[in-house]
Write a protein that holds these residues in place. Structure first.
Motif, mmCIF file in Angstrom:
data_model
loop_
_atom_site.group_PDB
_atom_site.id
_atom_site.type_symbol
_atom_site.label_atom_id
_atom_site.label_comp_id
_atom_site.label_asym_id
_atom_site.label_seq_id
_atom_site.Cartn_x
_atom_site.Cartn_y
_atom_site.Cartn_z
ATOM 1 N N ARG A 66 0.832 -1.214 0.000
ATOM 2 C CA ARG A 66 0.000 0.000 0.000
ATOM 3 C C ARG A 66 0.864 1.260 0.000
ATOM 4 O O ARG A 66 0.482 2.259 -0.607
ATOM 5 N N ILE A 67 2.021 1.217 0.632
ATOM 6 C CA ILE A 67 2.940 2.367 0.601
ATOM 7 C C ILE A 67 3.469 2.556 -0.811
ATOM 8 O O ILE A 67 3.464 3.666 -1.343
ATOM 9 N N GLU A 68 3.940 1.474 -1.436
ATOM 10 C CA GLU A 68 4.475 1.580 -2.795
ATOM 11 C C GLU A 68 3.405 2.018 -3.791
ATOM 12 O O GLU A 68 3.709 2.707 -4.755
ATOM 13 N N GLN A 69 2.164 1.629 -3.558
ATOM 14 C CA GLN A 69 1.076 2.005 -4.462
ATOM 15 C C GLN A 69 0.576 3.432 -4.210
ATOM 16 O O GLN A 69 -0.208 3.952 -4.986
ATOM 17 N N GLY A 70 1.032 4.040 -3.113
ATOM 18 C CA GLY A 70 0.594 5.391 -2.783
ATOM 19 C C GLY A 70 -0.758 5.440 -2.097
ATOM 20 O O GLY A 70 -1.362 6.498 -1.986
ATOM 21 N N HIS A 71 -1.243 4.291 -1.615
ATOM 22 C CA HIS A 71 -2.530 4.239 -0.935
ATOM 23 C C HIS A 71 -2.401 4.473 0.566
ATOM 24 O O HIS A 71 -3.409 4.674 1.235
ATOM 25 N N ALA A 72 -1.174 4.416 1.081
ATOM 26 C CA ALA A 72 -0.939 4.625 2.508
ATOM 27 C C ALA A 72 0.253 5.552 2.686
ATOM 28 O O ALA A 72 1.183 5.541 1.886
ATOM 29 N N SER A 73 0.199 6.349 3.734
ATOM 30 C CA SER A 73 1.290 7.262 4.060
ATOM 31 C C SER A 73 2.162 6.648 5.140
ATOM 32 O O SER A 73 1.683 6.424 6.262
ATOM 33 N N PRO A 74 3.434 6.380 4.831
ATOM 34 C CA PRO A 74 4.306 5.825 5.866
ATOM 35 C C PRO A 74 4.699 6.891 6.881
ATOM 36 O O PRO A 74 4.776 8.076 6.550
ATOM 37 N N THR A 75 4.937 6.463 8.094
ATOM 38 C CA THR A 75 5.472 7.380 9.093
ATOM 39 C C THR A 75 6.941 7.644 8.764
ATOM 40 O O THR A 75 7.557 6.919 7.969
ATOM 41 N N LEU A 76 7.502 8.646 9.382
ATOM 42 C CA LEU A 76 8.923 8.931 9.191
ATOM 43 C C LEU A 76 9.759 7.735 9.635
ATOM 44 O O LEU A 76 10.718 7.349 8.955
ATOM 45 N N ASP A 77 9.391 7.121 10.747
ATOM 46 C CA ASP A 77 10.121 5.943 11.229
ATOM 47 C C ASP A 77 10.112 4.832 10.186
ATOM 48 O O ASP A 77 11.134 4.188 9.935
ATOM 49 N N THR A 78 8.955 4.611 9.565
ATOM 50 C CA THR A 78 8.854 3.572 8.538
ATOM 51 C C THR A 78 9.705 3.927 7.334
ATOM 52 O O THR A 78 10.394 3.064 6.778
ATOM 53 N N LEU A 79 9.688 5.190 6.906
ATOM 54 C CA LEU A 79 10.547 5.615 5.790
ATOM 55 C C LEU A 79 12.015 5.393 6.109
ATOM 56 O O LEU A 79 12.783 4.950 5.250
ATOM 57 N N LEU A 80 12.409 5.690 7.334
ATOM 58 C CA LEU A 80 13.802 5.469 7.741
ATOM 59 C C LEU A 80 14.162 3.990 7.666
ATOM 60 O O LEU A 80 15.245 3.631 7.184
ATOM 61 N N LEU A 81 13.256 3.137 8.123
ATOM 62 C CA LEU A 81 13.505 1.696 8.075
ATOM 63 C C LEU A 81 13.576 1.188 6.637
ATOM 64 O O LEU A 81 14.466 0.402 6.288
ATOM 65 N N ILE A 82 12.652 1.630 5.800
ATOM 66 C CA ILE A 82 12.657 1.219 4.391
ATOM 67 C C ILE A 82 13.955 1.640 3.726
ATOM 68 O O ILE A 82 14.601 0.851 3.034
ATOM 69 N N ALA A 83 14.355 2.893 3.921
ATOM 70 C CA ALA A 83 15.590 3.395 3.313
ATOM 71 C C ALA A 83 16.792 2.581 3.774
ATOM 72 O O ALA A 83 17.660 2.232 2.965
ATOM 73 N N ASP A 84 16.832 2.246 5.054
ATOM 74 C CA ASP A 84 17.951 1.468 5.587
ATOM 75 C C ASP A 84 18.014 0.081 4.959
ATOM 76 O O ASP A 84 19.085 -0.374 4.552
ATOM 77 N N VAL A 85 16.870 -0.582 4.860
ATOM 78 C CA VAL A 85 16.835 -1.930 4.292
ATOM 79 C C VAL A 85 17.237 -1.909 2.818
ATOM 80 O O VAL A 85 17.990 -2.757 2.348
ATOM 81 N N ILE A 86 16.744 -0.912 2.085
ATOM 82 C CA ILE A 86 17.039 -0.823 0.654
ATOM 83 C C ILE A 86 18.471 -0.346 0.415
ATOM 84 O O ILE A 86 19.075 -0.661 -0.604
ATOM 85 N N GLY A 87 19.021 0.413 1.366
ATOM 86 C CA GLY A 87 20.387 0.897 1.228
ATOM 87 C C GLY A 87 20.492 2.247 0.547
ATOM 88 O O GLY A 87 21.462 2.525 -0.152
ATOM 89 N N VAL A 88 19.468 3.093 0.773
ATOM 90 C CA VAL A 88 19.476 4.443 0.211
ATOM 91 C C VAL A 88 19.130 5.426 1.325
ATOM 92 O O VAL A 88 18.733 5.017 2.412
ATOM 93 N N SER A 89 19.263 6.706 1.050
ATOM 94 C CA SER A 89 18.885 7.711 2.031
ATOM 95 C C SER A 89 17.385 8.008 1.900
ATOM 96 O O SER A 89 16.793 7.767 0.850
ATOM 97 N N VAL A 90 16.813 8.516 2.959
ATOM 98 C CA VAL A 90 15.412 8.923 2.907
ATOM 99 C C VAL A 90 15.235 9.993 1.825
ATOM 100 O O VAL A 90 14.251 9.991 1.087
ATOM 101 N N ALA A 91 16.219 10.869 1.689
ATOM 102 C CA ALA A 91 16.148 11.923 0.665
ATOM 103 C C ALA A 91 16.003 11.323 -0.727
ATOM 104 O O ALA A 91 15.282 11.856 -1.575
ATOM 105 N N ASP A 92 16.678 10.191 -0.976
ATOM 106 C CA ASP A 92 16.562 9.542 -2.280
ATOM 107 C C ASP A 92 15.147 9.045 -2.526
ATOM 108 O O ASP A 92 14.709 8.967 -3.677
ATOM 109 N N LEU A 93 14.431 8.708 -1.469
ATOM 110 C CA LEU A 93 13.071 8.189 -1.626
ATOM 111 C C LEU A 93 12.045 9.270 -1.821
ATOM 112 O O LEU A 93 10.981 9.027 -2.389
ATOM 113 N N VAL A 94 12.321 10.482 -1.333
ATOM 114 C CA VAL A 94 11.321 11.546 -1.395
ATOM 115 C C VAL A 94 11.667 12.695 -2.335
ATOM 116 O O VAL A 94 10.970 13.698 -2.355
ATOM 117 N N ARG A 95 12.726 12.557 -3.099
ATOM 118 C CA ARG A 95 13.079 13.613 -4.063
ATOM 119 C C ARG A 95 12.016 13.787 -5.088
ATOM 120 O O ARG A 95 11.413 12.922 -5.574
#
Length: 78
Positions: free
Chosen positions: A49-78
């Motif tokens: 649902r996050i990837e589809q844009g149907h749900a808004s992740p919390t900042l904590d969730t974005l931080l965790l996703i970025a860490d697992v994927i190996g990118v910065s949060v900035a790379d995900l929200v540019r």
């Protein structure tokens, strides 16, 4: 109980763009949704649902996703 006000259209559009960027980064890292969701931990349908844009992740969730994927949060929200 008061109704929640839906976000403006531009917010929904931006949320979808961020979901697309998360998906692209995940695919670039050769990770499945299941792998990322398990590492967070989160149920795969909720992660989807996050990837589809149907749900808004919390900042904590974005931080965790970025860490697992190996990118910065900035790379995900540019």
């Amino acid at each position: 109980m008061p109704r929640s006000i839906p976000p403006p259209d531009w917010v929904i559009s931006r949320r979808r763009q961020i979901g697309d960027q998360i998906r692209a980064a995940r695919l670039h890292a050769n990770l499945t949704q299941e792998a990322v969701a398990n590492a967070i931990p989160m149920e795969r349908p909720n992660y989807n649902r996050i990837e589809q844009g149907h749900a808004s992740p919390t900042l904590d969730t974005l931080l965790l996703i970025a860490d697992v994927i190996g990118v910065s949060v900035a790379d995900l929200v540019r």
